[in-house]
Scaffold this motif. Sequence first.
Motif, PDB file in Angstrom:
ATOM      1  N   SER A 156     -11.017  21.226   3.848  1.00  0.00           N
ATOM      2  CA  SER A 156     -10.668  21.589   5.231  1.00  0.00           C
ATOM      3  C   SER A 156     -11.825  21.405   6.205  1.00  0.00           C
ATOM      4  O   SER A 156     -11.650  21.559   7.408  1.00  0.00           O
ATOM      5  N   ASN A 201      -8.964  22.829  11.940  1.00  0.00           N
ATOM      6  CA  ASN A 201      -9.958  21.771  12.061  1.00  0.00           C
ATOM      7  C   ASN A 201      -9.249  20.431  12.259  1.00  0.00           C
ATOM      8  O   ASN A 201      -9.190  19.602  11.361  1.00  0.00           O
ATOM      9  N   ASP A 202      -8.709  20.240  13.475  1.00  0.00           N
ATOM     10  CA  ASP A 202      -8.091  18.952  13.800  1.00  0.00           C
ATOM     11  C   ASP A 202      -9.168  17.948  14.170  1.00  0.00           C
ATOM     12  O   ASP A 202      -9.125  16.798  13.765  1.00  0.00           O
ATOM     13  N   LYS A 223     -14.842  23.105   5.816  1.00  0.00           N
ATOM     14  CA  LYS A 223     -15.591  24.362   5.852  1.00  0.00           C
ATOM     15  C   LYS A 223     -17.100  24.143   5.717  1.00  0.00           C
ATOM     16  O   LYS A 223     -17.875  24.663   6.519  1.00  0.00           O
ATOM     17  N   HIS A 232     -14.186  20.387  17.993  1.00  0.00           N
ATOM     18  CA  HIS A 232     -13.434  21.542  18.493  1.00  0.00           C
ATOM     19  C   HIS A 232     -13.543  22.725  17.532  1.00  0.00           C
ATOM     20  O   HIS A 232     -13.678  23.875  17.961  1.00  0.00           O
ATOM     21  N   ALA A 233     -13.471  22.447  16.242  1.00  0.00           N
ATOM     22  CA  ALA A 233     -13.556  23.522  15.248  1.00  0.00           C
ATOM     23  C   ALA A 233     -14.930  24.193  15.294  1.00  0.00           C
ATOM     24  O   ALA A 233     -15.022  25.426  15.238  1.00  0.00           O
ATOM     25  N   ILE A 256     -10.609  28.515   7.925  1.00  0.00           N
ATOM     26  CA  ILE A 256     -10.559  27.148   8.442  1.00  0.00           C
ATOM     27  C   ILE A 256      -9.382  26.446   7.783  1.00  0.00           C
ATOM     28  O   ILE A 256      -9.213  26.516   6.562  1.00  0.00           O
ATOM     29  N   VAL A 260      -8.961  28.997  12.399  1.00  0.00           N
ATOM     30  CA  VAL A 260      -9.356  27.854  13.219  1.00  0.00           C
ATOM     31  C   VAL A 260      -8.822  26.604  12.542  1.00  0.00           C
ATOM     32  O   VAL A 260      -9.124  26.356  11.371  1.00  0.00           O
ATOM     33  N   ILE A 262     -18.680  22.628   8.797  1.00  0.00           N
ATOM     34  CA  ILE A 262     -18.741  23.608   9.889  1.00  0.00           C
ATOM     35  C   ILE A 262     -19.855  24.614   9.623  1.00  0.00           C
ATOM     36  O   ILE A 262     -20.623  24.956  10.535  1.00  0.00           O
TER      37      ILE A 262
END
Length: 187
Positions: free
Chosen positions: A13, A167-168, A15, A172-173, A121, A165, A18
């Motif tokens: 995803s 994550n597209d 993670k 943004h994420a 996420i 959140v 991020i």
Amino acid sequence: MSKILIITAPSGSGKSTIVKEVLKQFPQIKFSISACTRNPRGAEQDGVDYYFMSVADFEHKIQKDAFVEWEMVYEGKYYGTLKSELERIWKADEVPLFDIDVQGAVNVKKRYREQALSIFIQAPSIDELQKRLISRGTDPMDAIEERIAKAATELTFAPHFDHTVVNDTLEHAVVAVTRLIANFLHT
């Protein structure tokens, strides 16, 4: 009150990416290194990415109540957070950031309640998740299929977390997660 940050997600995803961005932006946050019984992937290093240990060592530490949380995430593969790891970070007046599986994250949130901020996420879809796992090139197809099946179950846990959140897009994420963390740290 010592604070804790928890970031969790189904595998693939985004993670870990991020988390790396969060660590760059907040010097007072320190990565809580998890223990695990799986083999290192790629350039992962013991004591940096994980504390890699044998199943016997891990089970011995379970018996000694050395973990804040632990879980057999996949058959024969244990993951957990050592109590000594939290103590190490708090002793330095820093905030531990947990990058852990969904079940472990639920358990840590239950244990630390308001002391912890938990963020889930989520990839935009299961199909996108599968594409990301395949493009990593780190796992055989049977392992990817196992992760996809597990992800479908893990998505049902999203309501147990303070925030979700999607994550597209990574940018943004990261903005969404850093905003949530900044608000939590300043309360």
